[in-house]
Design a protein around this motif. Structure first.
Motif, PDB file in Angstrom:
ATOM      1  N   ARG A   7       1.006  -1.231  -0.185  1.00 10.99           N
ATOM      2  CA  ARG A   7       0.083   0.159   0.008  1.00 10.99           C
ATOM      3  C   ARG A   7       0.798   1.372   0.094  1.00 10.99           C
ATOM      4  O   ARG A   7       2.098   1.438   0.866  1.00 10.99           O
ATOM      5  CB  ARG A   7      -0.996   0.031   1.232  1.00 10.99           C
ATOM      6  N   ARG A  66      -9.688  -9.029   1.702  1.00 10.96           N
ATOM      7  CA  ARG A  66      -9.996  -8.031   2.671  1.00 10.96           C
ATOM      8  C   ARG A  66      -8.787  -7.074   2.473  1.00 10.96           C
ATOM      9  O   ARG A  66      -9.279  -5.737   2.735  1.00 10.96           O
ATOM     10  CB  ARG A  66      -9.871  -8.515   4.225  1.00 10.96           C
ATOM     11  N   MET A  67      -7.718  -7.581   2.411  1.00 14.23           N
ATOM     12  CA  MET A  67      -6.706  -6.378   2.264  1.00 14.23           C
ATOM     13  C   MET A  67      -6.664  -5.554   0.945  1.00 14.23           C
ATOM     14  O   MET A  67      -6.541  -4.489   0.913  1.00 14.23           O
ATOM     15  CB  MET A  67      -5.216  -6.988   2.461  1.00 14.23           C
ATOM     16  N   SER A  69      -9.524  -4.662  -0.234  1.00 19.14           N
ATOM     17  CA  SER A  69     -10.648  -3.741  -0.214  1.00 19.14           C
ATOM     18  C   SER A  69     -10.251  -2.890   0.693  1.00 19.14           C
ATOM     19  O   SER A  69     -10.791  -1.457   0.815  1.00 19.14           O
ATOM     20  CB  SER A  69     -11.956  -4.394   0.544  1.00 19.14           C
ATOM     21  N   ARG A  70      -8.965  -2.648   1.333  1.00 20.57           N
ATOM     22  CA  ARG A  70      -8.325  -1.754   2.238  1.00 20.57           C
ATOM     23  C   ARG A  70      -7.481  -0.927   1.511  1.00 20.57           C
ATOM     24  O   ARG A  70      -6.988  -0.021   2.385  1.00 20.57           O
ATOM     25  CB  ARG A  70      -7.871  -2.260   3.575  1.00 20.57           C
ATOM     26  N   TYR A  72      -4.800  -2.158  -0.574  1.00 26.46           N
ATOM     27  CA  TYR A  72      -3.616  -2.910  -0.826  1.00 26.46           C
ATOM     28  C   TYR A  72      -3.461  -3.200  -2.327  1.00 26.46           C
ATOM     29  O   TYR A  72      -4.474  -3.496  -3.041  1.00 26.46           O
ATOM     30  CB  TYR A  72      -3.158  -3.941   0.078  1.00 26.46           C
TER      31      TYR A  72
END
Length: 75
Positions: A7, A66-67, A69-70, A72
């Motif tokens: 990220r 999940r990562m 969608s955050r 990354y």
């Protein structure tokens, strides 16, 4: 199998990484290894054990999604 995500730097800190790996262990179980932190640093490591490869793959896929969608991105 290994998945490496990164990220870009934010206002709160520098660039970050998230690594997910599925590994077999000596006891016939499957380990999903999660590592995360600032790029260039040691990071944090967590290991979850699973009795079969399918369950380990599902957990790794869920964590990867999940990562993503955050914010990354695949490296």
């Amino acid at each position: 199998a290994i998945c490496f995500l990164q990220r870009a730097p934010t206002l709160k800190g520098g660039p970050r990484f998230y690594r997910i790996a599925i590994e077999g262990n000596l006891f016939g179980e499957w380990s999903v290894v999660f590592e995360w932190g600032l790029c260039g640093g040691n990071g944090t490591r967590r290991i979850r054990l699973f009795s079969d490869l399918r369950a380990a793959s599902i957990a790794a896929d869920q964590s990867r999604n999940r990562m993503l969608s955050r914010g990354y991105n695949r490296a």
